[in-house]
Design a protein around this motif. Sequence first.
Motif, short mmCIF file in Angstrom:
data_model
loop_
_atom_site.label_atom_id
_atom_site.label_comp_id
_atom_site.label_asym_id
_atom_site.label_seq_id
_atom_site.Cartn_x
_atom_site.Cartn_y
_atom_site.Cartn_z
N ASP A 1 -23.13 5.62 18.47
CA ASP A 1 -22.01 6.49 18.10
C ASP A 1 -22.39 7.32 16.88
O ASP A 1 -23.42 7.11 16.23
N VAL B 1 -21.26 7.58 13.91
CA VAL B 1 -21.35 6.92 12.61
C VAL B 1 -22.70 6.21 12.47
O VAL B 1 -23.38 6.31 11.43
N MET C 1 -25.50 8.70 11.98
CA MET C 1 -25.52 9.22 10.61
C MET C 1 -26.13 8.20 9.66
O MET C 1 -26.93 8.53 8.78
N GLU C 2 -25.79 6.94 9.86
CA GLU C 2 -26.36 5.87 9.02
C GLU C 2 -27.87 5.81 9.20
O GLU C 2 -28.62 5.69 8.23
N MET D 1 -29.42 8.65 7.28
CA MET D 1 -29.42 8.42 5.82
C MET D 1 -30.54 7.45 5.45
O MET D 1 -31.20 7.61 4.43
N GLU D 2 -30.77 6.45 6.31
CA GLU D 2 -31.87 5.51 6.05
C GLU D 2 -33.22 6.22 6.13
O GLU D 2 -34.12 5.98 5.32
N GLU E 1 -33.77 9.34 5.52
CA GLU E 1 -33.89 10.17 4.31
C GLU E 1 -34.39 9.33 3.14
O GLU E 1 -35.26 9.76 2.37
N ASP E 2 -33.83 8.13 3.01
CA ASP E 2 -34.21 7.28 1.87
C ASP E 2 -35.62 6.72 2.04
O ASP E 2 -36.37 6.61 1.07
N ASP F 1 -37.93 9.92 1.72
CA ASP F 1 -37.59 10.82 0.61
C ASP F 1 -37.51 12.28 1.06
O ASP F 1 -38.15 13.17 0.48
N SER G 1 -34.71 15.38 2.99
CA SER G 1 -33.34 15.73 3.38
C SER G 1 -33.35 16.05 4.87
O SER G 1 -34.11 16.93 5.30
N PHE G 2 -32.51 15.36 5.63
CA PHE G 2 -32.46 15.57 7.09
C PHE G 2 -31.06 16.06 7.46
O PHE G 2 -30.16 15.25 7.68
N PRO G 3 -30.85 17.37 7.50
CA PRO G 3 -29.51 17.88 7.84
C PRO G 3 -29.07 17.42 9.21
O PRO G 3 -29.88 17.43 10.16
N LEU G 4 -27.80 17.04 9.32
CA LEU G 4 -27.28 16.53 10.59
C LEU G 4 -27.34 17.58 11.70
O LEU G 4 -27.49 17.24 12.88
N ASN G 5 -27.26 18.86 11.32
CA ASN G 5 -27.29 19.92 12.34
C ASN G 5 -28.64 20.00 13.04
O ASN G 5 -28.74 20.56 14.12
#
Lengths: 88, 406
Positions: free
Chosen positions: A43, A45, A48-49, A52-53, A55-56, A59, A61-65
Amino acid sequence: MSHETRDLEQDILQTLLRRLEQFPNKAGEITAQTDLAADMTIDSVNMMELLMEVEDTYDVSFPLNMMANINTVQDLADQIKKLVEDRP
Amino acid sequence: MSVSERFAELAQIRDTLGAVEADPSRIVMEKILSPTEARIAGRRTILVGTNNYLGLTFEPEVLDAACAAMREQGSGTTGSRMANGSFAGHAALERDFAEFYGVPSAMIFSTGYQTNLGLLMGILRPGDKVVLDSHSHACIYDGCRISGADFLAFRHNDPEDLRKRLRRMGGAAEGALVIAEGLYSMLGDTAPLAELCAVAKEYGAWFMVDEAHSFGVYGERGLGLCEAAGILDEVDFITGTFSKSLASLGGFFVSRHPEMQLLRYGSRPYIFTASSSPANIAAAHAALGAIRTRPGLKDKLWANANRLHDGLRALGYELASTVSPVIAVRVPSKEGGARLWNDLLEHGVYANLVLPPAAPDSAALLRCSLSAAHSFAQIDAILAAFETVGAGAGADRAACAGAGAR
């Protein structure tokens, strides 16, 4: 392709495959060619999680688009690799 | 994907809800009896899932204003403000919002959803950078997506995570847009707005707050969580809706930047949508007047929220946040949530059943939203229903009352 580049590509792919194992999938074994939307049930959410993982971990930035152009696990790995290589 | 494949997907969603008897489309309010009661399936039911925070939908001054406006100005505007022109009521309501917030001007939109869509589509262009709270409402995600901007999420309510993501963006963080909400509608938790705003400003980013659920509810004057956090002079854009505390339909946008009026010339959801009807505008305007002159409404809402929150906690339910006008009970499974929701309905209480992905960090939520119009007797009846259905729910109830209860 240098060893370093190949190592990075493999590392990203293996990280994604490990992380994706926890989600239901219709394709049996998850591989680089697994289609994230058609073969798996993730899903918005959870996706997206996962990003974010990513990206971390790397290091970046991964834009959602950017997900609009990504179908398979390999596509996602390639995009992350590109972001890592373009990192200032 | 073909249309028929999409239909099959949608049918699967419906069937999933049907399988656990959780399809909200089967709920029909046969008669609305008051701001807090309706007849559902022939049964008099207490409504605790309406977002009617100040309970103004049946307030005589609101109804009289709406009826008078409809008789004087007609039932609809039949077009957009850019094409058909504004009615005096639109302009007067915008003046009052601007005056209430102490800003140069305000804009109103036809729904709350369109307000965020209209602002984001109006100010963002492909390549612009946005960092939004991961729990943001769908209209914020949709506005970002349609604008073509690059948008990424920071971890919910975490200023340090926001800082990390802005730092990672390097020079692109300057001029980026950071977005948060005041009160989050699903879990009922509030944003650390002062801290988030400070981080955004540290990196030269713009800061936007959606006060859809917090306007009229937080702040000494009811301006929202930005007022309560003391950042009205720093936040760049504030949006809100008429369909909660303002007892109507529509949305507003205020900004301390006078240039934001230019949005009227470049916001497609503003330009190409019929403007709000005279009755909607008059009702919202009367409700705004009530917020400004009757602080007792807010006090009553908070007394009700405290009573329900304390009561549910005493019953052993696990609640998703500290007290707020939205109180969400965590239930560990979709099936358990649906069972409790149906049992509550049978005992004359309507709450909202929230399932993933709309229920973040949880399998299911029974979401209650309080109203100033609830009586203490109704709150006690809601608690009695929760006690009864919980006692009959066995394992579900035991799981709700886990170690995480607070």
